[in-house]
Each structure stands twice: as structure tokens, then as C-alpha cells.
Design a protein around this motif. Structure first.
Motif, PDB file in Angstrom:
ATOM      1  N   TYR A  46       0.837  -1.200   0.000  1.00 13.84           N
ATOM      2  CA  TYR A  46       0.000   0.000   0.000  1.00 13.84           C
ATOM      3  C   TYR A  46       0.872   1.251   0.000  1.00 13.84           C
ATOM      4  CZ  TYR A  46      -3.446   3.395   1.534  1.00 13.84           C
ATOM      5  OH  TYR A  46      -4.248   4.493   1.632  1.00 13.84           O
ATOM      6  N   LEU A  47       1.926   1.276   0.799  1.00 18.25           N
ATOM      7  CA  LEU A  47       2.835   2.420   0.855  1.00 18.25           C
ATOM      8  C   LEU A  47       3.503   2.651  -0.498  1.00 18.25           C
ATOM      9  CD1 LEU A  47       4.216   4.580   2.626  1.00 18.25           C
ATOM     10  CD2 LEU A  47       6.004   2.895   3.031  1.00 18.25           C
ATOM     11  N   ILE A  50       1.024   4.245  -2.874  1.00 18.12           N
ATOM     12  CA  ILE A  50       0.816   5.659  -2.563  1.00 18.12           C
ATOM     13  C   ILE A  50       2.001   6.506  -3.026  1.00 18.12           C
ATOM     14  CG2 ILE A  50       0.572   7.307  -0.652  1.00 18.12           C
ATOM     15  CD1 ILE A  50      -1.959   5.702  -1.262  1.00 18.12           C
ATOM     16  N   MET A  53       1.967   6.775  -6.833  1.00 13.12           N
ATOM     17  CA  MET A  53       0.905   7.697  -7.255  1.00 13.12           C
ATOM     18  C   MET A  53       1.304   9.145  -6.979  1.00 13.12           C
ATOM     19  SD  MET A  53      -2.457   5.558  -6.072  1.00 13.12           S
ATOM     20  CE  MET A  53      -3.493   6.989  -6.091  1.00 13.12           C
ATOM     21  N   TRP A  54       1.940   9.396  -5.835  1.00 14.57           N
ATOM     22  CA  TRP A  54       2.349  10.749  -5.502  1.00 14.57           C
ATOM     23  C   TRP A  54       3.406  11.250  -6.497  1.00 14.57           C
ATOM     24  CZ3 TRP A  54       7.019  12.950  -4.012  1.00 14.57           C
ATOM     25  CH2 TRP A  54       6.923  14.275  -3.571  1.00 14.57           C
TER      26      TRP A  54
END
Length: 71
Positions: A46-47, A50, A53-54
């Protein structure tokens, strides 16, 4: 050849859960044995999603010095 009563008893035993079949065995997991590796892997995945995506959104928004994707 086994008779039908032993076969039905075997099927009834098969339908029981492990705890029902072995009521005298109690297994407690200590803190040293508890290793939630799967939870850690899911959190790390998940990290990573993220962060990717960032980074992607950063370069989309600010890479060309434009305020948005549409120029």
C-alpha cells in the motif's frame, strides 16, 4: 470391507472443526511467536502504491510548470 456405521462415524468426525476433534489440546501463541508478516507485506505494498501515485501526480502537475494537465 467397513460397514456403514463406521463410515458415517468417519464422516461425522470429518465435519467437526479441529477444536471439536481435539478439545484437550490448547495452543497459545506467545508474543515471540506472533509474526504478522502478511500484514506488514500488505502495508508495504500500500505504501509503495501511494508513493508511486504521488510521484506520478507530482510530475503530471508540476513537471511542465503548468498548473494542471490541460494547458
Amino acid at each position: 470391507m467397513p460397514d456403514e456405521s463406521s463410515q458415517s462415524a468417519d464422516l461425522a468426525e470429518y465435519d467437526k472443526s479441529w477444536e471439536q476433534r481435539n478439545p484437550e489440546i490448547v495452543r497459545e501463541i506467545t508474543i515471540e511467536e506472533y509474526k504478522p508478516v502478511g500484514t506488514l507485506v500488505i502495508a508495504l505494498i500500500y505504501l509503495v502504491i501511494i508513493v508511486v501515485m504521488w510521484i506520478f501526480m507530482y510530475f503530471i502537475e508540476f513537471g511542465g510548470n503548468a498548473p494542471s494537465i490541460i494547458d
